[in-house]
Design a protein around this motif. Structure first.
Motif, PDB file in Angstrom:
ATOM      1  N   GLU A   1      35.311  50.649  42.976  1.00 50.57           N
ATOM      2  CA  GLU A   1      35.969  51.170  44.167  1.00 50.57           C
ATOM      3  C   GLU A   1      35.339  50.547  45.412  1.00 50.57           C
ATOM      4  O   GLU A   1      34.149  50.254  45.442  1.00 50.57           O
ATOM      5  CB  GLU A   1      35.886  52.691  44.203  1.00 50.57           C
ATOM      6  N   GLY A   2      36.170  50.300  46.417  1.00 52.07           N
ATOM      7  CA  GLY A   2      35.698  49.681  47.651  1.00 52.07           C
ATOM      8  C   GLY A   2      35.819  48.165  47.664  1.00 52.07           C
ATOM      9  O   GLY A   2      35.609  47.530  48.688  1.00 52.07           O
ATOM     10  N   LYS A   3      36.154  47.571  46.520  1.00 53.03           N
ATOM     11  CA  LYS A   3      36.352  46.116  46.429  1.00 53.03           C
ATOM     12  C   LYS A   3      37.849  45.812  46.356  1.00 53.03           C
ATOM     13  O   LYS A   3      38.647  46.642  45.931  1.00 53.03           O
ATOM     14  CB  LYS A   3      35.683  45.554  45.168  1.00 53.03           C
ATOM     15  N   ILE A   4      38.218  44.606  46.729  1.00 56.07           N
ATOM     16  CA  ILE A   4      39.613  44.164  46.617  1.00 56.07           C
ATOM     17  C   ILE A   4      39.796  43.434  45.299  1.00 56.07           C
ATOM     18  O   ILE A   4      39.014  42.543  44.963  1.00 56.07           O
ATOM     19  CB  ILE A   4      40.002  43.249  47.805  1.00 56.07           C
ATOM     20  N   GLU A   5      40.830  43.822  44.550  1.00 61.26           N
ATOM     21  CA  GLU A   5      41.129  43.178  43.266  1.00 61.26           C
ATOM     22  C   GLU A   5      41.747  41.811  43.521  1.00 61.26           C
ATOM     23  O   GLU A   5      42.819  41.718  44.106  1.00 61.26           O
ATOM     24  CB  GLU A   5      42.086  44.050  42.446  1.00 61.26           C
ATOM     25  N   LYS A   6      41.073  40.771  43.094  1.00 55.16           N
ATOM     26  CA  LYS A   6      41.543  39.408  43.317  1.00 55.16           C
ATOM     27  C   LYS A   6      42.248  38.807  42.102  1.00 55.16           C
ATOM     28  O   LYS A   6      42.839  37.742  42.195  1.00 55.16           O
ATOM     29  CB  LYS A   6      40.374  38.522  43.727  1.00 55.16           C
ATOM     30  N   TYR A   7      42.176  39.516  40.962  1.00 53.20           N
ATOM     31  CA  TYR A   7      42.716  38.962  39.720  1.00 53.20           C
ATOM     32  C   TYR A   7      43.591  39.973  38.976  1.00 53.20           C
ATOM     33  O   TYR A   7      43.415  41.184  39.095  1.00 53.20           O
ATOM     34  CB  TYR A   7      41.579  38.541  38.779  1.00 53.20           C
ATOM     35  N   PHE A   8      44.475  39.424  38.169  1.00 55.15           N
ATOM     36  CA  PHE A   8      45.261  40.174  37.195  1.00 55.15           C
ATOM     37  C   PHE A   8      44.756  39.700  35.840  1.00 55.15           C
ATOM     38  O   PHE A   8      44.606  38.499  35.614  1.00 55.15           O
ATOM     39  CB  PHE A   8      46.746  39.838  37.387  1.00 55.15           C
ATOM     40  N   TYR A   9      44.461  40.628  34.938  1.00 57.96           N
ATOM     41  CA  TYR A   9      43.742  40.315  33.710  1.00 57.96           C
ATOM     42  C   TYR A   9      44.594  40.501  32.462  1.00 57.96           C
ATOM     43  O   TYR A   9      45.419  41.409  32.393  1.00 57.96           O
ATOM     44  CB  TYR A   9      42.524  41.233  33.573  1.00 57.96           C
ATOM     45  N   PHE A  10      44.312  39.674  31.471  1.00 65.87           N
ATOM     46  CA  PHE A  10      44.844  39.859  30.127  1.00 65.87           C
ATOM     47  C   PHE A  10      43.649  40.084  29.211  1.00 65.87           C
ATOM     48  O   PHE A  10      42.699  39.288  29.200  1.00 65.87           O
ATOM     49  CB  PHE A  10      45.634  38.635  29.654  1.00 65.87           C
ATOM     50  N   ILE A  11      43.697  41.171  28.431  1.00 65.26           N
ATOM     51  CA  ILE A  11      42.583  41.523  27.546  1.00 65.26           C
ATOM     52  C   ILE A  11      42.875  41.010  26.137  1.00 65.26           C
ATOM     53  O   ILE A  11      43.793  41.476  25.477  1.00 65.26           O
ATOM     54  CB  ILE A  11      42.360  43.052  27.518  1.00 65.26           C
ATOM     55  N   HIS A  12      42.094  40.040  25.717  1.00 63.78           N
ATOM     56  CA  HIS A  12      42.222  39.491  24.361  1.00 63.78           C
ATOM     57  C   HIS A  12      41.533  40.415  23.359  1.00 63.78           C
ATOM     58  O   HIS A  12      42.068  40.714  22.299  1.00 63.78           O
ATOM     59  CB  HIS A  12      41.627  38.090  24.310  1.00 63.78           C
TER      60      HIS A  12
ATOM     61  N   TYR B   1      45.726  47.323  39.750  1.00 66.98           N
ATOM     62  CA  TYR B   1      46.986  46.664  40.089  1.00 66.98           C
ATOM     63  C   TYR B   1      47.465  46.989  41.496  1.00 66.98           C
ATOM     64  O   TYR B   1      48.023  46.136  42.174  1.00 66.98           O
ATOM     65  CB  TYR B   1      48.035  47.019  39.036  1.00 66.98           C
ATOM     66  N   ASP B   2      47.243  48.217  41.961  1.00 66.64           N
ATOM     67  CA  ASP B   2      47.650  48.552  43.324  1.00 66.64           C
ATOM     68  C   ASP B   2      46.861  47.735  44.337  1.00 66.64           C
ATOM     69  O   ASP B   2      47.419  47.167  45.279  1.00 66.64           O
ATOM     70  CB  ASP B   2      47.538  50.058  43.591  1.00 66.64           C
ATOM     71  N   SER B   3      45.555  47.622  44.133  1.00 67.30           N
ATOM     72  CA  SER B   3      44.717  46.815  45.016  1.00 67.30           C
ATOM     73  C   SER B   3      45.108  45.341  44.936  1.00 67.30           C
ATOM     74  O   SER B   3      45.151  44.641  45.947  1.00 67.30           O
ATOM     75  CB  SER B   3      43.244  46.987  44.626  1.00 67.30           C
ATOM     76  N   PHE B   4      45.418  44.882  43.723  1.00 67.42           N
ATOM     77  CA  PHE B   4      45.827  43.491  43.528  1.00 67.42           C
ATOM     78  C   PHE B   4      47.104  43.183  44.309  1.00 67.42           C
ATOM     79  O   PHE B   4      47.193  42.170  45.006  1.00 67.42           O
ATOM     80  CB  PHE B   4      46.045  43.231  42.033  1.00 67.42           C
ATOM     81  N   LEU B   5      48.098  44.059  44.207  1.00 67.12           N
ATOM     82  CA  LEU B   5      49.385  43.784  44.844  1.00 67.12           C
ATOM     83  C   LEU B   5      49.348  43.863  46.358  1.00 67.12           C
ATOM     84  O   LEU B   5      49.982  43.054  47.037  1.00 67.12           O
ATOM     85  CB  LEU B   5      50.460  44.729  44.296  1.00 67.12           C
ATOM     86  N   ASP B   6      48.617  44.843  46.907  1.00 65.05           N
ATOM     87  CA  ASP B   6      48.596  44.931  48.372  1.00 65.05           C
ATOM     88  C   ASP B   6      47.349  44.319  48.999  1.00 65.05           C
ATOM     89  O   ASP B   6      47.197  44.294  50.210  1.00 65.05           O
ATOM     90  CB  ASP B   6      48.835  46.360  48.857  1.00 65.05           C
ATOM     91  N   GLN B   7      46.432  43.817  48.151  1.00 65.94           N
ATOM     92  CA  GLN B   7      45.205  43.171  48.595  1.00 65.94           C
ATOM     93  C   GLN B   7      44.416  44.047  49.569  1.00 65.94           C
ATOM     94  O   GLN B   7      43.891  43.601  50.581  1.00 65.94           O
ATOM     95  CB  GLN B   7      45.499  41.791  49.202  1.00 65.94           C
ATOM     96  N   LYS B   8      44.325  45.337  49.194  1.00 66.21           N
ATOM     97  CA  LYS B   8      43.500  46.312  49.911  1.00 66.21           C
ATOM     98  C   LYS B   8      42.465  46.853  48.935  1.00 66.21           C
ATOM     99  O   LYS B   8      42.585  46.685  47.725  1.00 66.21           O
ATOM    100  CB  LYS B   8      44.370  47.435  50.461  1.00 66.21           C
ATOM    101  N   VAL B   9      41.448  47.526  49.456  1.00 70.17           N
ATOM    102  CA  VAL B   9      40.349  47.970  48.591  1.00 70.17           C
ATOM    103  C   VAL B   9      40.828  48.973  47.548  1.00 70.17           C
ATOM    104  O   VAL B   9      41.711  49.791  47.810  1.00 70.17           O
ATOM    105  CB  VAL B   9      39.172  48.571  49.397  1.00 70.17           C
TER     106      VAL B   9
ATOM    107  N   LEU C   1      55.800  51.312  35.806  1.00 68.87           N
ATOM    108  CA  LEU C   1      56.417  52.437  36.511  1.00 68.87           C
ATOM    109  C   LEU C   1      56.915  53.514  35.543  1.00 68.87           C
ATOM    110  O   LEU C   1      56.756  54.711  35.789  1.00 68.87           O
ATOM    111  CB  LEU C   1      57.560  51.954  37.397  1.00 68.87           C
ATOM    112  N   ILE C   2      57.513  53.092  34.441  1.00 71.46           N
ATOM    113  CA  ILE C   2      57.978  54.050  33.430  1.00 71.46           C
ATOM    114  C   ILE C   2      56.789  54.823  32.863  1.00 71.46           C
ATOM    115  O   ILE C   2      56.824  56.050  32.725  1.00 71.46           O
ATOM    116  CB  ILE C   2      58.764  53.324  32.316  1.00 71.46           C
ATOM    117  N   GLY C   3      55.722  54.107  32.550  1.00 72.63           N
ATOM    118  CA  GLY C   3      54.517  54.759  32.032  1.00 72.63           C
ATOM    119  C   GLY C   3      53.911  55.736  33.026  1.00 72.63           C
ATOM    120  O   GLY C   3      53.488  56.841  32.654  1.00 72.63           O
ATOM    121  N   MET C   4      53.897  55.362  34.307  1.00 69.37           N
ATOM    122  CA  MET C   4      53.359  56.255  35.332  1.00 69.37           C
ATOM    123  C   MET C   4      54.220  57.511  35.460  1.00 69.37           C
ATOM    124  O   MET C   4      53.697  58.623  35.611  1.00 69.37           O
ATOM    125  CB  MET C   4      53.262  55.526  36.668  1.00 69.37           C
TER     126      MET C   4
END
Length: 195
Positions: free
Chosen positions: A43-54, A83-91, A134-137
């Motif tokens: 928390e408090g950091k901006i998400e810069k990446y979208f990840y795939f978990i192998h 994902y919310d931080s990633f999309l809006d580039q906020k903390v 969105l469906i899952g949420m």
């Protein structure tokens, strides 16, 4: 199966790409790894990446008044990140922690947005992925608001029985909004019903 083959399999389930599109898209994903206990994002950091978990297991959680509440889990073959931080580039106002060693691939915000602009097939994959989220949420909101503790437990047992082998009980109890003792009692009761 390699990390990139695994990613391709998951992407193509939603939106097949041409050979050239896949070549351009796949080179933008870079390897990453986490050790158990490390944070993917705090928390408090901006998400810069979208990840795939192998491989591996992650938990998403937030802290309030010194108490941790789990909001979700990610494991083999899933996508992850704040994902919310990633999309809006906020903390980010929540955390993602590795519950085991994790290996996967990640793509930067800039590269993913460029791929959405460049290829209709990648944009379609993103749209379908967002729809699934969105469906899952929506389902999760109904579950939290309208289901009893027993119903939430039974639904998790029915829909994701494998998670009981991957995630410690205390984190599953938090996710379901119940005390660990209640969770343990329900689990024992469900095990005696199946015997």
């Amino acid at each position: 199966m390699t990390e990139i083959e695994h990613l391709k399999q998951q992407i193509f389930r939603l939106s097949p790409l041409s050979e050239d599109e896949w070549e351009d898209f796949s080179v933008r994903w870079t390897p990453f790894s986490l050790k158990k206990g490390e944070y993917m994002i705090a928390e408090g950091k901006i998400e810069k990446y979208f990840y795939f978990i192998h491989s591996g297991v992650l938990r998403a959680f937030f802290r309030k008044d010194g108490h941790e509440s789990n909001i979700g889990f990610t494991y083999d073959g899933d996508y992850s990140g704040a994902y919310d931080s990633f999309l809006d580039q906020k903390v980010a106002d929540w955390n993602i922690e590795a519950l085991s060693d994790v290996v996967g691939l990640r793509i930067s915000y800039v590269d993913l947005m460029a791929m959405y602009d460049a290829y209709k097939s990648v944009e379609r994959w993103g749209r379908l992925f967002n729809a699934k989220i969105l469906i899952g949420m929506g389902r999760r909101q109904v579950e939290i608001r309208d289901f009893s503790a027993e119903e939430r437990f039974e639904r998790l047992m029915r829909d994701s029985p494998h998670i009981f082998q991957l995630v410690p009980q205390k984190h599953l109890a938090s996710y379901l909004g119940m005390a660990p003792e209640t969770f343990s009692r329900m689990r024992k009761s469900s095990m005696t019903k199946t015997d």
